[in-house]
Scaffold this active site. Sequence first.
Site, mmCIF file in Angstrom:
data_model
loop_
_atom_site.group_PDB
_atom_site.id
_atom_site.type_symbol
_atom_site.label_atom_id
_atom_site.label_comp_id
_atom_site.label_asym_id
_atom_site.label_seq_id
_atom_site.Cartn_x
_atom_site.Cartn_y
_atom_site.Cartn_z
ATOM 1 N N GLY A 7 0.838 -1.197 0.000
ATOM 2 C CA GLY A 7 0.000 0.000 0.000
ATOM 3 C C GLY A 7 0.868 1.240 0.000
ATOM 4 N N ALA A 8 1.381 1.578 -1.180
ATOM 5 C CA ALA A 8 2.280 2.747 -1.270
ATOM 6 C C ALA A 8 1.461 4.013 -1.516
ATOM 7 C CB ALA A 8 3.309 2.525 -2.373
ATOM 8 N N ASN A 103 -6.919 2.603 10.259
ATOM 9 C CA ASN A 103 -7.751 3.356 11.193
ATOM 10 C C ASN A 103 -8.976 2.516 11.552
ATOM 11 O OD1 ASN A 103 -8.148 5.634 12.663
ATOM 12 N ND2 ASN A 103 -8.839 6.905 10.967
ATOM 13 N N LYS A 182 -9.533 6.434 19.527
ATOM 14 C CA LYS A 182 -9.462 7.166 18.260
ATOM 15 C C LYS A 182 -10.725 6.907 17.447
ATOM 16 C CE LYS A 182 -6.429 8.727 14.664
ATOM 17 N NZ LYS A 182 -6.344 8.048 13.370
ATOM 18 N N GLU A 262 -14.094 4.872 5.245
ATOM 19 C CA GLU A 262 -13.872 3.703 6.109
ATOM 20 C C GLU A 262 -15.030 3.571 7.122
ATOM 21 O OE1 GLU A 262 -9.158 2.962 6.200
ATOM 22 O OE2 GLU A 262 -9.708 4.860 7.106
HETATM 23 P P1 NAD Z 1 -4.131 5.769 0.636
HETATM 24 O O1 NAD Z 1 -5.406 5.542 -0.095
HETATM 25 O O2 NAD Z 1 -3.338 7.000 0.351
HETATM 26 O O3 NAD Z 1 -3.150 4.524 0.390
HETATM 27 C C1 NAD Z 1 -3.584 3.200 0.324
HETATM 28 C C2 NAD Z 1 -2.796 2.543 -0.788
HETATM 29 O O4 NAD Z 1 -3.037 1.128 -0.760
HETATM 30 C C3 NAD Z 1 -3.182 3.031 -2.193
HETATM 31 O O5 NAD Z 1 -2.014 3.449 -2.875
HETATM 32 C C4 NAD Z 1 -3.755 1.771 -2.858
HETATM 33 O O6 NAD Z 1 -3.499 1.700 -4.244
HETATM 34 C C5 NAD Z 1 -2.989 0.692 -2.096
HETATM 35 N N1 NAD Z 1 -3.579 -0.647 -2.211
HETATM 36 C C6 NAD Z 1 -4.875 -1.022 -2.024
HETATM 37 N N2 NAD Z 1 -5.005 -2.342 -2.273
HETATM 38 C C7 NAD Z 1 -3.772 -2.797 -2.628
HETATM 39 C C8 NAD Z 1 -3.276 -4.072 -3.024
HETATM 40 N N3 NAD Z 1 -4.077 -5.137 -3.115
HETATM 41 N N4 NAD Z 1 -1.966 -4.192 -3.326
HETATM 42 C C9 NAD Z 1 -1.130 -3.124 -3.261
HETATM 43 N N5 NAD Z 1 -1.548 -1.882 -2.887
HETATM 44 C C10 NAD Z 1 -2.861 -1.734 -2.581
HETATM 45 O O7 NAD Z 1 -4.482 5.652 2.181
HETATM 46 P P2 NAD Z 1 -3.749 6.329 3.429
HETATM 47 O O8 NAD Z 1 -4.256 7.715 3.600
HETATM 48 O O9 NAD Z 1 -2.297 6.095 3.344
HETATM 49 O O10 NAD Z 1 -4.383 5.490 4.634
HETATM 50 C C11 NAD Z 1 -3.997 4.157 4.930
HETATM 51 C C12 NAD Z 1 -4.575 3.804 6.306
HETATM 52 O O11 NAD Z 1 -3.937 4.646 7.278
HETATM 53 C C13 NAD Z 1 -6.079 4.104 6.424
HETATM 54 O O12 NAD Z 1 -6.696 3.136 7.231
HETATM 55 C C14 NAD Z 1 -6.127 5.477 7.094
HETATM 56 O O13 NAD Z 1 -7.319 5.711 7.816
HETATM 57 C C15 NAD Z 1 -4.931 5.366 8.031
HETATM 58 N N6 NAD Z 1 -4.377 6.681 8.400
HETATM 59 C C16 NAD Z 1 -4.032 7.588 7.424
HETATM 60 C C17 NAD Z 1 -3.483 8.813 7.792
HETATM 61 C C18 NAD Z 1 -3.070 9.834 6.761
HETATM 62 O O14 NAD Z 1 -2.694 10.956 7.154
HETATM 63 N N7 NAD Z 1 -3.090 9.537 5.468
HETATM 64 C C19 NAD Z 1 -3.293 9.110 9.171
HETATM 65 C C20 NAD Z 1 -3.641 8.144 10.134
HETATM 66 C C21 NAD Z 1 -4.185 6.935 9.726
HETATM 67 O O1 KPL Z 2 -8.567 11.888 12.856
HETATM 68 C C1 KPL Z 2 -9.273 12.810 12.447
HETATM 69 C C2 KPL Z 2 -9.789 12.696 11.060
HETATM 70 O O2 KPL Z 2 -10.089 13.702 10.427
HETATM 71 O O3 KPL Z 2 -9.897 11.539 10.604
HETATM 72 C C3 KPL Z 2 -9.650 13.935 13.370
HETATM 73 C C4 KPL Z 2 -8.870 15.177 13.032
HETATM 74 C C5 KPL Z 2 -9.298 13.518 14.790
HETATM 75 C C6 KPL Z 2 -11.104 14.199 13.336
HETATM 76 O O4 KPL Z 2 -11.830 13.089 13.758
#
Ligand code: NAD
Ligand code: KPL
Length: 303
Positions: A7-8, A103, A182, A262
Amino acid sequence: MTWHVLGAGALGSLWATRLARAGLPVRIILRSAERLADYRQAGGLTLEEAGQTSQQAITAELPDAPNPIHRLLVACKAYDAEPAIAQLEARLAPGCEILLLQNGLGSQQAIAERWPLVRCIFVSSTEGAYRDGPTRVVFAGRGQNWLGDPDGGCAPGCLGELDKAGIPNAWSDDILGRLWRKLALNCAINPLTVLHDCRNGELRQHRAQLAALCNELSRLLAACGQHAAAEELESDVWRVVEATAANYSSMHQDVRLGRRTEIAYLLGHACTTADALGVAVPRLHDLHDRLREYLGLRGLPTD
Ligand code: NAD
Ligand code: KPL
């Protein structure tokens, strides 16, 4: 030991680039030959941090590559995580460590049950990142990564490598409590920002609605045995609303960009758990129903 990153996207690229920058062995796993070709053309992943950019020529491969996997960081969305790991099943070495960055709750437990011979480490991240192009990631918010094993056991050796890579981390003996807290914050804030189409700070105009949701969420957390996570939930929600007042929540951004949310691992998980435990949460159910309707009307998946 090589870090395989599945998941890049935003968070996966943020971790992969920092690990590679520290000289640690990393390989990213891309979902299709087309993406692999595009990635190779770009020459690597670019990280933008505090106005500076750096490119890391990280080796990429497809899920069916032959090399075994000993340490896997899963950074897909919650709904993609289990099917994405299933594609690699044959490559998982006995005793393999899997770090789950998703998440919400539900996806991690499903993965741990399906692959009982691997060690699943659950991660709760408050770092923020977004993609600014297919191979570019922007580090948007500093935070913490809490790692823990709900089955107990000691901290794995990979924490030292995270330190070396400058990835903030701490071992938690109560990772489920952190993930539940969270989840509760996200259930209180995110759906309302979608339904009112507003920034987090504008929830000040819906104080009573938010207070009633916090009340049900606190009762649910307590019924799950998550007493610490239930404590002072409402004041923590207001602290987060104030600290992020100018931002749009992640769910609001997903909906605006026409991306799947999600919801099933946030409100869906809260409602299913409440029903299983016999806890009455009418406001959460109502919010879940209204959010699903809202998503359905916009052609987005409702789970
Ligand atoms: P994103 O959509 O940017 O990245 C997910 C990646 O997974 C995509 O590039 C997608 O193509 C890849 N993917 C999906 N299925 C795949 C497969 N079968 N093989 C290879 N790659 C595959 O998502 P994100 O924002 O990085 O979030 C990832 C998780 O982290 C989520 O659960 C999100 O809620 C959590 N999260 C994200 C952040 C943030 O700031 N982005 C912060 C905290 C938590
Ligand atoms: O985690 C968050 C989100 O936007 O997903 C915050 C900033 C805590 C709001 O629920």
